[in-house]
Write a protein that holds these residues in place. Sequence first.
Motif, PDB file in Angstrom:
ATOM      1  N   ARG A  13     -26.269  33.184  38.580  1.00  0.00           N
ATOM      2  CA  ARG A  13     -25.789  31.924  39.158  1.00  0.00           C
ATOM      3  C   ARG A  13     -26.409  30.733  38.433  1.00  0.00           C
ATOM      4  N   ASN A  14     -27.712  30.777  38.203  1.00  0.00           N
ATOM      5  CA  ASN A  14     -28.396  29.683  37.507  1.00  0.00           C
ATOM      6  C   ASN A  14     -27.890  29.512  36.079  1.00  0.00           C
ATOM      7  N   LEU A  15     -27.610  30.614  35.402  1.00  0.00           N
ATOM      8  CA  LEU A  15     -27.076  30.539  34.037  1.00  0.00           C
ATOM      9  C   LEU A  15     -25.686  29.906  34.027  1.00  0.00           C
ATOM     10  N   LEU A  17     -24.455  27.783  36.309  1.00  0.00           N
ATOM     11  CA  LEU A  17     -24.618  26.360  36.628  1.00  0.00           C
ATOM     12  C   LEU A  17     -25.161  25.575  35.438  1.00  0.00           C
ATOM     13  N   GLU A  18     -26.111  26.141  34.736  1.00  0.00           N
ATOM     14  CA  GLU A  18     -26.667  25.477  33.558  1.00  0.00           C
ATOM     15  C   GLU A  18     -25.600  25.320  32.471  1.00  0.00           C
ATOM     16  N   GLY A  19     -24.781  26.345  32.300  1.00  0.00           N
ATOM     17  CA  GLY A  19     -23.692  26.267  31.328  1.00  0.00           C
ATOM     18  C   GLY A  19     -22.695  25.175  31.671  1.00  0.00           C
ATOM     19  N   LYS A  20     -22.399  25.033  32.961  1.00  0.00           N
ATOM     20  CA  LYS A  20     -21.482  23.975  33.386  1.00  0.00           C
ATOM     21  C   LYS A  20     -22.083  22.593  33.145  1.00  0.00           C
ATOM     22  N   ARG A  21     -23.377  22.442  33.417  1.00  0.00           N
ATOM     23  CA  ARG A  21     -24.038  21.159  33.174  1.00  0.00           C
ATOM     24  C   ARG A  21     -23.992  20.795  31.690  1.00  0.00           C
ATOM     25  N   ARG A  22     -24.260  21.759  30.856  1.00  0.00           N
ATOM     26  CA  ARG A  22     -24.245  21.507  29.402  1.00  0.00           C
ATOM     27  C   ARG A  22     -22.841  21.165  28.920  1.00  0.00           C
ATOM     28  N   SER A  23     -21.844  21.833  29.458  1.00  0.00           N
ATOM     29  CA  SER A  23     -20.472  21.556  29.008  1.00  0.00           C
ATOM     30  C   SER A  23     -20.053  20.149  29.421  1.00  0.00           C
ATOM     31  N   GLN A  25     -22.094  17.596  29.519  1.00  0.00           N
ATOM     32  CA  GLN A  25     -22.813  16.682  28.634  1.00  0.00           C
ATOM     33  C   GLN A  25     -22.201  16.654  27.245  1.00  0.00           C
TER      34      GLN A  25
END
Length: 111
Positions: A13-15, A17-23, A25
Amino acid sequence: MKTVKSYLFTIARNLVLEGKRRSRQTAELNLDTLDEAPDPERIAMGKDRLSILMRALNTLSEIDRAAVVMRFHEGMAYREIAQILGVSLSAVKVKIHRARLRLAAVEEVRQ
């Protein structure tokens, strides 16, 4: 076993969410949405240029100024301008040509 399973789901889940945040940006810039309005400096330069050309236009004789305005602002044909001003077609062409040269000279001096 439940702890390992929930631990792996939390990592997954954390991976995600982190991927979505980076995309978000690094989203691509859509060129269709760029503001194409001129910047303040370009607006000021345009106003300055217009002011100079208006002063130069006012130095022309009334008939020359009328011919230039009718030709370039109103888009009238040389023959129409000649009829309105009561001069020959060749006289209108000469007046507009000379006026353009004077206005171009003012523009060259400015640069």
